[in-house]
Design a protein around this motif. Structure first.
Motif, PDB file in Angstrom:
ATOM      1  N   LEU A 105      -4.205   4.438   3.948  1.00  0.00           N
ATOM      2  CA  LEU A 105      -3.327   3.796   2.964  1.00  0.00           C
ATOM      3  C   LEU A 105      -3.658   4.247   1.544  1.00  0.00           C
ATOM      4  CD1 LEU A 105      -1.110   1.741   3.699  1.00  0.00           C
ATOM      5  CD2 LEU A 105      -2.607  -0.059   2.862  1.00  0.00           C
ATOM      6  N   LYS A 108      -1.618   7.224   0.084  1.00  0.00           N
ATOM      7  CA  LYS A 108      -0.177   7.086  -0.131  1.00  0.00           C
ATOM      8  C   LYS A 108       0.117   6.721  -1.584  1.00  0.00           C
ATOM      9  CE  LYS A 108       0.801   5.667   4.629  1.00  0.00           C
ATOM     10  NZ  LYS A 108       1.401   4.622   5.495  1.00  0.00           N
ATOM     11  N   SER A 110       0.952   4.707  -4.713  1.00  0.00           N
ATOM     12  CA  SER A 110       0.665   3.289  -4.928  1.00  0.00           C
ATOM     13  C   SER A 110       1.061   2.837  -6.325  1.00  0.00           C
ATOM     14  CB  SER A 110      -0.832   3.016  -4.714  1.00  0.00           C
ATOM     15  OG  SER A 110      -1.251   3.423  -3.432  1.00  0.00           O
ATOM     16  N   LEU A 139       6.200   2.408  -1.335  1.00  0.00           N
ATOM     17  CA  LEU A 139       5.020   2.390  -2.199  1.00  0.00           C
ATOM     18  C   LEU A 139       4.031   1.323  -1.742  1.00  0.00           C
ATOM     19  CD1 LEU A 139       6.873   2.791  -5.583  1.00  0.00           C
ATOM     20  CD2 LEU A 139       5.257   4.428  -4.644  1.00  0.00           C
ATOM     21  N   VAL A 140       2.753   1.656  -1.791  1.00  0.00           N
ATOM     22  CA  VAL A 140       1.683   0.709  -1.491  1.00  0.00           C
ATOM     23  C   VAL A 140       1.388  -0.098  -2.748  1.00  0.00           C
ATOM     24  CG1 VAL A 140      -0.764   0.502  -0.877  1.00  0.00           C
ATOM     25  CG2 VAL A 140       0.692   2.179   0.280  1.00  0.00           C
ATOM     26  N   VAL A 141       1.138  -1.383  -2.597  1.00  0.00           N
ATOM     27  CA  VAL A 141       0.856  -2.250  -3.743  1.00  0.00           C
ATOM     28  C   VAL A 141      -0.647  -2.512  -3.828  1.00  0.00           C
ATOM     29  CG1 VAL A 141       1.159  -4.573  -4.700  1.00  0.00           C
ATOM     30  CG2 VAL A 141       3.125  -3.324  -3.782  1.00  0.00           C
ATOM     31  N   VAL A 142      -1.227  -2.241  -4.993  1.00  0.00           N
ATOM     32  CA  VAL A 142      -2.657  -2.417  -5.242  1.00  0.00           C
ATOM     33  C   VAL A 142      -2.857  -3.573  -6.209  1.00  0.00           C
ATOM     34  CG1 VAL A 142      -4.767  -1.318  -6.084  1.00  0.00           C
ATOM     35  CG2 VAL A 142      -3.007   0.063  -4.957  1.00  0.00           C
ATOM     36  N   SER A 157       3.359  -7.968   0.115  1.00  0.00           N
ATOM     37  CA  SER A 157       3.325  -6.567   0.571  1.00  0.00           C
ATOM     38  C   SER A 157       2.511  -6.379   1.848  1.00  0.00           C
ATOM     39  CB  SER A 157       2.770  -5.665  -0.539  1.00  0.00           C
ATOM     40  OG  SER A 157       1.492  -6.101  -0.970  1.00  0.00           O
ATOM     41  N   THR A 162      -0.760  -2.981   1.478  1.00  0.00           N
ATOM     42  CA  THR A 162      -1.391  -3.468   0.257  1.00  0.00           C
ATOM     43  C   THR A 162      -2.874  -3.140   0.264  1.00  0.00           C
ATOM     44  OG1 THR A 162      -1.640  -5.388  -1.218  1.00  0.00           O
ATOM     45  CG2 THR A 162      -1.906  -5.794   1.141  1.00  0.00           C
ATOM     46  N   VAL A 163      -3.425  -2.913  -0.930  1.00  0.00           N
ATOM     47  CA  VAL A 163      -4.847  -2.604  -1.105  1.00  0.00           C
ATOM     48  C   VAL A 163      -5.436  -3.609  -2.079  1.00  0.00           C
ATOM     49  CG1 VAL A 163      -6.531  -0.921  -1.949  1.00  0.00           C
ATOM     50  CG2 VAL A 163      -4.518  -0.142  -0.667  1.00  0.00           C
ATOM     51  N   SER A 218      -3.538   4.082  -8.601  1.00  0.00           N
ATOM     52  CA  SER A 218      -2.089   3.885  -8.707  1.00  0.00           C
ATOM     53  C   SER A 218      -1.416   4.886  -9.638  1.00  0.00           C
ATOM     54  CB  SER A 218      -1.811   2.469  -9.218  1.00  0.00           C
ATOM     55  OG  SER A 218      -2.536   1.507  -8.463  1.00  0.00           O
ATOM     56  N   SER A 292       0.730  11.339  -4.039  1.00  0.00           N
ATOM     57  CA  SER A 292       0.887  10.646  -5.321  1.00  0.00           C
ATOM     58  C   SER A 292       0.229  11.391  -6.466  1.00  0.00           C
ATOM     59  CB  SER A 292       0.285   9.238  -5.224  1.00  0.00           C
ATOM     60  OG  SER A 292      -1.086   9.303  -4.926  1.00  0.00           O
TER      61      SER A 292
END
Length: 401
Positions: A105, A108, A110, A139-142, A157, A162-163, A218, A292
């Motif tokens: 993850l 990817k 973010s 999109l991954v959410v941090v 998320s 999510t991270v 991110s 990214s």
């Protein structure tokens, strides 16, 4: 590059040495060629520097690795294929990060979502709306696992990725009440990241360190509801220093929680009132295949970048003094925690209100209070002249009690 087990042990011993931070670590590796050689040279280096830097023993480092493994945590080294490229591109990237969950993850694209711990119901609802839109766009959410905006972003998320970035060790969740959320994140295929040792209880100065990882992972950082002295603004500052995008959600000038975000917009942050405003900026930065790294330079050096470690000067490598905002951050964080513990039902409801109209059922959901308590308390606040009722069963705060 892929470290052997012996090399990973040496890296862990070196970065766990007092006085060795990310920049000193890189300098030592570049100078001596390996962590093992740097560890051998430390006694002479520290003697010449007039300091004492005692690395943990191999047995101590092995115990940390074993404790991490029992929790399902693995250590990723900077330069390895699994290490997040976006974070590697920053000037103060952690040499080692401890990752629980799915490390894929971290590769990817973010977006960081940060904001007030004492968030309004409207702010929480908008966070959920933005987060779901970002997740649907791939999109991954941090975020930082804090109360309020962070927690809502993580929960919204879970299904799309999510991270969570910790300020302490992987076994020292802060706040403790979010231990269940960590399990949800890992169970849903998300990831939890920490750079501090196992067993490390976070201190005030550890939160800015965590924030530079949040922004570093991110493409951009979105700030939702932040007072002028909010820790979220530290994350935005790091994002700027790292050459990343900064977004801010505007708020009412009557709401102190919007002062920081409104200031960011005046200073040039991208105003966000819809997820499309974020995607239009970030889409050109995402390379084909989901990478990214588009548009990022390798470890951008920017004026004003400050170290957040008491690093030893080994033969001319002099780290900058820690920025004075530590003290302000510690006071703010402690104040919010004290207020959170002291809140009664009335205070919780007032905290959830803002000048933006919100439905009473949303107030009940966000505060966890029974609808009956919400309605009774709203009536009291209306009689006190603190709230105003609008159409469709919505209310807004017009003055603080």
């Amino acid at each position: 590059m892929q470290l052997t087990d012996a090399q990973r042990l040496d890296w862990l011993r070196l970065i766990r040495t007092e006085g060795v931070g990310p920049r000193t670590f890189r300098g030592l590796i570049n100078r001596f060629g390996s962590a093992a050689a740097a560890l051998d040279a430390l006694p002479d280096l520290t003697k010449r520097a007039g300091k004492r830097a005692l690395p943990p023993t191999a047995a101590e480092a092995e115990r940390e690795i074993a404790a991490a493994a029992r929790l399902g945590v693995r250590f990723l080294a900077m330069g390895e294929a699994a290490y997040p490229k976006a974070l590697h591109a920053t000037d103060t990237a952690p040499p080692l990060i401890a990752v629980r969950g799915d490390p894929a993850l971290l590769l990817k694209p973010s977006v960081a979502m940060v904001g007030s711990r004492n968030a309004s119901t409207a702010g929480l609802a908008f966070t959920e709306r933005l987060t779901r839109g970002l997740g649907e766009a791939g999109l991954v959410v941090v975020s930082g696992l804090a109360r309020g905006i962070d927690a809502r972003a993580h929960k919204a998320s879970l299904a799309t990725g999510t991270v969570a970035v910790l300020a302490g060790g992987q076994d020292r969740i802060y706040p403790e009440s979010h231990a269940g959320l960590v399990e949800e994140i890992v169970g849903a295929g998300g990831a939890v990241v920490a750079e501090m040792p196992m067993g490390w209880v976070p201190r005030g100065r550890d939160f800015p360190r965590r924030n530079r990882i949040i922004s570093g992972l991110s493409l951009g950082t979105v700030v939702i509801e932040a007072a002028r002295r909010s820790g979220s603004l530290i994350t935005a500052r790091f994002a700027l220093e790292q050459g990343r995008e900064v977004f801010a959600v505007p708020g009412s000038p009557l709401d102190p929680r919007a002062e920081g975000t409104n200031d960011l917009i005046r200073q040039g942050a991208t105003l966000v009132s819809d997820v499309a405003h974020i995607l239009s900026v970030l889409d050109p930065l995402i390379e084909p295949g989901g990478s990214s790294m588009g548009g990022m330079s390798d470890r951008p050096e920017r004026a004003g970048t400050s170290d957040y470690w008491d690093e030893i000067d080994f033969d001319g490598t002099t780290p900058a003094a820690p920025a004075p905002l530590f003290e302000a951050f510690e006071r703010d964080d402690a104040g919010e925690d004290d207020a959170a513990k002291a809140q009664d039902d009335r205070a919780r409801l007032i905290a959830a209100l803002s000048p933006t109209p919100v439905r009473t059922d949303e107030l009940a959901r966000s505060t966890g209070l029974p609808v009956r308590i919400v309605q009774t308390t709203l009536l009291e606040l209306e009689l006190d002249g603190c709230i105003e009722r609008h159409g469709s069963g919505t209310v807004s705060l017009i003055r603080s009690p």
